[in-house]
Design an enzyme around this catalytic site. Sequence first.
Site, PDB file in Angstrom:
ATOM      1  N   THR A   3       0.563  -1.052  -0.383  1.00  0.00           N
ATOM      2  CA  THR A   3       0.129   0.378   0.335  1.00  0.00           C
ATOM      3  C   THR A   3       0.776   0.794   0.021  1.00  0.00           C
ATOM      4  OG1 THR A   3      -1.947  -1.368   1.115  1.00  0.00           O
ATOM      5  CG2 THR A   3      -2.041   1.132   1.467  1.00  0.00           C
ATOM      6  N   TYR A   7     -13.508  -3.495  -0.060  1.00  0.00           N
ATOM      7  CA  TYR A   7     -14.825  -2.917  -0.893  1.00  0.00           C
ATOM      8  C   TYR A   7     -15.882  -3.201  -0.362  1.00  0.00           C
ATOM      9  CZ  TYR A   7     -18.193   0.864  -3.447  1.00  0.00           C
ATOM     10  OH  TYR A   7     -18.914   0.905  -3.842  1.00  0.00           O
ATOM     11  N   TYR A  17      -2.593 -10.063   5.459  1.00  0.00           N
ATOM     12  CA  TYR A  17      -2.381  -8.561   5.278  1.00  0.00           C
ATOM     13  C   TYR A  17      -4.145  -7.979   6.441  1.00  0.00           C
ATOM     14  CZ  TYR A  17      -1.172  -3.497   5.304  1.00  0.00           C
ATOM     15  OH  TYR A  17      -1.158  -2.194   5.587  1.00  0.00           O
TER      16      TYR A  17
END
Length: 292
Positions: free
Chosen positions: A46, A109, A135
């Site tokens: 990320t 999402y 993760y």
Amino acid sequence: MNIFYGTGVAMVTPFQADGQVDYEGLKNLIEHLIDGGVQYLVSLGTTGESATLNADERKQVWAFTAKVVNKRVPLVAGIGGNNTHEVVEQVKEFNTEGYDAILSSSPHYNKPTQEGIYQHYKAIAQAAPLPIILYNVPSRTGSTIAAETTVRLARDFKNIIAIKEASGNFDLFNQLMRDKPEEFMVISGDDPVTLPMMALGAVGVISVIGNALPKPLSAMVQLLLNNDYKQAQKIHSSLIEFTRLMFVQGNPAGAKNALKHLGVCGETLRLPLVPVSSGIAEAIKKETQKLA
């Protein structure tokens, strides 16, 4: 897999002023981190702004990183997403040369159930050519990998070797540490709580602040691995304000600003991310000069 004990760094991806990948800056960063004593590197997690790189760019960054590292430290590739089929295809096609594991965040999402999360990782594990590090980062994904789900995955798939835990939920940490298989590793994914997580049994950290300050962070983590909490606490305390500044206006904006002050690379980000404000930049500069 004790190559993942200690300090890992989720590397930023440097960009030139025009937004193209800055490979010279990336090379500088890799050398900065290896010289700083980190145990391993994570490419395109990320923090690496992987969401704004296209498929060709990701392949080029992974290949370049492996070439520069040249097996001096272990390497982890970040491959995740919310389309399980697409993630599986990326994992199958991934060029593993120079890499030791894949870090994969839980689907964002979609907000899957725990069974959906389990089936997502099952599909990845069955296709993966390398060990998998889960993760858990609910602040970004909108859902949590429950401790029960992590333990179930760890027991069912021997190539799922660890979890990067960034939930901040100590009830979850406690349950996970109690119930996980002995060889399964818990890695802090949240710089501010690395010390207490390692006190519970985590084996290290995949860090953001380590981009800028690999030496003090690596020293702290090594002290923790040696059960020297008194000395580690001193370093932890010295890093509190710097750590706060790294995240106050988003990741990796803070880390890139610190790297700019250190002369490692620029602070350009890809939209929708933008650089930190001038006031925060000045505060980061002061803390960086004090600690570097």
